[in-house]
Design a protein around this motif. Sequence first.
Motif, PDB file in Angstrom:
ATOM      1  N   ILE A  53       0.823  -1.208   0.000  1.00  0.00           N
ATOM      2  CA  ILE A  53       0.000   0.000   0.000  1.00  0.00           C
ATOM      3  C   ILE A  53       0.857   1.258   0.000  1.00  0.00           C
ATOM      4  N   LEU A  54       1.982   1.210   0.717  1.00  0.00           N
ATOM      5  CA  LEU A  54       2.853   2.385   0.791  1.00  0.00           C
ATOM      6  C   LEU A  54       3.941   2.369  -0.281  1.00  0.00           C
ATOM      7  N   TRP A  55       3.877   1.420  -1.185  1.00  0.00           N
ATOM      8  CA  TRP A  55       4.875   1.355  -2.254  1.00  0.00           C
ATOM      9  C   TRP A  55       4.983   2.712  -2.943  1.00  0.00           C
ATOM     10  N   PRO A  56       6.213   3.199  -3.228  1.00  0.00           N
ATOM     11  CA  PRO A  56       7.485   2.472  -3.321  1.00  0.00           C
ATOM     12  C   PRO A  56       8.293   2.375  -2.038  1.00  0.00           C
ATOM     13  N   ALA A  57       7.732   2.728  -0.900  1.00  0.00           N
ATOM     14  CA  ALA A  57       8.471   2.580   0.353  1.00  0.00           C
ATOM     15  C   ALA A  57       8.756   1.105   0.624  1.00  0.00           C
ATOM     16  N   LYS A  58       9.824   0.843   1.346  1.00  0.00           N
ATOM     17  CA  LYS A  58      10.183  -0.514   1.763  1.00  0.00           C
ATOM     18  C   LYS A  58      10.280  -0.535   3.282  1.00  0.00           C
ATOM     19  N   ILE A  59       9.708  -1.555   3.888  1.00  0.00           N
ATOM     20  CA  ILE A  59       9.680  -1.635   5.350  1.00  0.00           C
ATOM     21  C   ILE A  59      10.927  -2.356   5.850  1.00  0.00           C
ATOM     22  N   GLN A  60      11.660  -1.692   6.718  1.00  0.00           N
ATOM     23  CA  GLN A  60      12.885  -2.252   7.276  1.00  0.00           C
ATOM     24  C   GLN A  60      12.567  -3.468   8.142  1.00  0.00           C
TER      25      GLN A  60
END
Length: 665
Positions: free
Chosen positions: A483-490
């Motif tokens: 859903i938050l793409w292009p963010a990547k979750i650490q």
Amino acid sequence: MKYSIHNITEKRDLLPDVISLGDSQKKTLGFLPECAFEDYAARGNIIVAVSESNEVLGYVLSAQKQNLVCRLAHVCVRPNARRQGIAEELISHLKQHTSHMNRITVRCRRDYGIDVFWEKNGFIARAETAGRGSKETTLTIWELALQPTLLSLVPDSVKILVVLDLNVLIAAKLESDIVSESLLTFTYSDEIDYRISRYSFNEVNRSSDKIKRQHTRDLLNSFSVVDKCPNHELTESVVAIVGEKHRYDANQIASAIYNRAYSFITNDTKIISHSDEIARKFGIHLYTPTEFVVNYCNDQGKDLYYPAYLPQSEIQFRPIGEYSHSNLFRKYKASGEKKHEFKAKTTINPSLISEYSLLRICIDGDEVGIVIYFMKGQQIIIQLLRLKQFANHLHTISIHIIEKILLNAVEMGATEIVVADNDCGALVVSALLTAAFQQTNKGLVKPVEKGLITPQQAFSRLGINDADDELLSVQSLFEVERILWPAKIQGLDIPTYIVPIQPQWAKKLITAKDFQGLLYGTPELILQTRRVYYRHSKGTMINQPARIVWYVSQNKHPGPNKCAVGISLIDEVDIAPVKNLFSRYERFGVYSWKNILETAGGDPYKEMMAISFSKTEVFKTPVPLKKLADTIAESEVRKLLTVSPYRIESKTFEMIYKLGFRDGR
């Protein structure tokens, strides 16, 4: 009674018995064509209970639909084997089979009186809807959450439009044809807005039987009617394909295309013979009732994304220039929209004139839509987003346009996009929901984020300040990352695979334009829709959910060579005979049947792996082989192998991600 539970893939010889049992219970289950059973079985979506003597005692039949939802179509136990816990055991195995998904849903008639069964198995009565059978019935919609229901990506209320030929209605309602009737009553029929064309009334008038005319008119009047197609050129284009003899059918098909229907359903085999050509030119399928049920049950009918038919097309946004409200209204008004309502959406606030963008949306230079939006702080507000009533492959175009808007938002540094136009049309809404926009009182909203972020930051962006252990599960976090793409979750501990790909396929899968960007030092973030990559099924098994790091192998020509060029998210991994895979994924293009057959060594029945992926980003800086190998050696103290998919740890992925985006994103 002793019995065992198996997936049908382990007991393929029992499929005829499963079909026979299902047919014997069709009064309660509804009719399902034999080829639909075969399609479910080919996808591994039938679980059977088998006695010691190899008798089929019961089965469950399900489909894994969009957005990690499993739709349960049949729960069936042989009458003489009931009340022995078989149904409960089948449901239990289905839960294990679908543990990677968000939820299981099922529709069940209230008058069957089995609510206690669903409650006992953990389902909750989420809603209800009217049945479509000949008798007036009510269906309860039951839901079992497999993962925390953090977000609902695509609400069930978004219906697709399907236009029915008169011969289908007559067969279903007046001639009691069980196959045609099944179209209106099968498991997912309540998701579909069935309509007819106006030409059906003229066809009825040709009958010399007064009583038959009246009965048929009464039947037609029970369905909504799609608008007549005013585009003469469109109609003649359809006539050119189906022939002058079938102008009546061409008029119906043109109306379906003009009204943005997903498909036109007919029993006329001569018309069906033109299905592929109609699909290639207009992006709409012609189906028989059986074909539609089979395709829709496994999501092929609902998802009409056909990039194969737009191979070289490019979407461009150009300034509108001077415009007239009246002219725009004639081209882009929504059904029932008043002129003053449309004018309000195309009027610019003078105090914000410098913040506005008024753009024509063009495909290869031809205008297909318009968009008006402005920046308010870090928020992009889309005031108007409309597509022409008719454009080839409108569903595919809608998805690409939404992704292009998302791309602009990322580049502009926006933190949120709001689509305030509530009349943008069903196809655009479907594309927005597919891109993870959420329905709010402000409109359809999507947070925009980029780079590596912590789970706490991710939940904060979604308005959740106190995430519990369930919400911090791997499956839930993966959904948040989508859903938050292009963010990547650490720290998201999902499998990541370095997948080798030959340069010629990398160019086509990542797209030539973006791949060329790697040559000239101007790569850009791309928001790809789904693509499919084929490879041999032997070697490393690829699990899901997962990420891919694309590694381009030896390249004899100018361009990226022995380096990682980008990353994607895996949507699905499918292993089946190559012939079956090609029929399922042909619409994604890139690979021809000749290409696939060569990869399979000329054997159409050889098992291959199809990796369906999306959410692709091209690295700003390709990561060379030596750097990849050094990173893995440092992080995991082992040697990189690039001949087959190579699994790496999440911390290694994050290191490679940072190398690919040296600007810190």
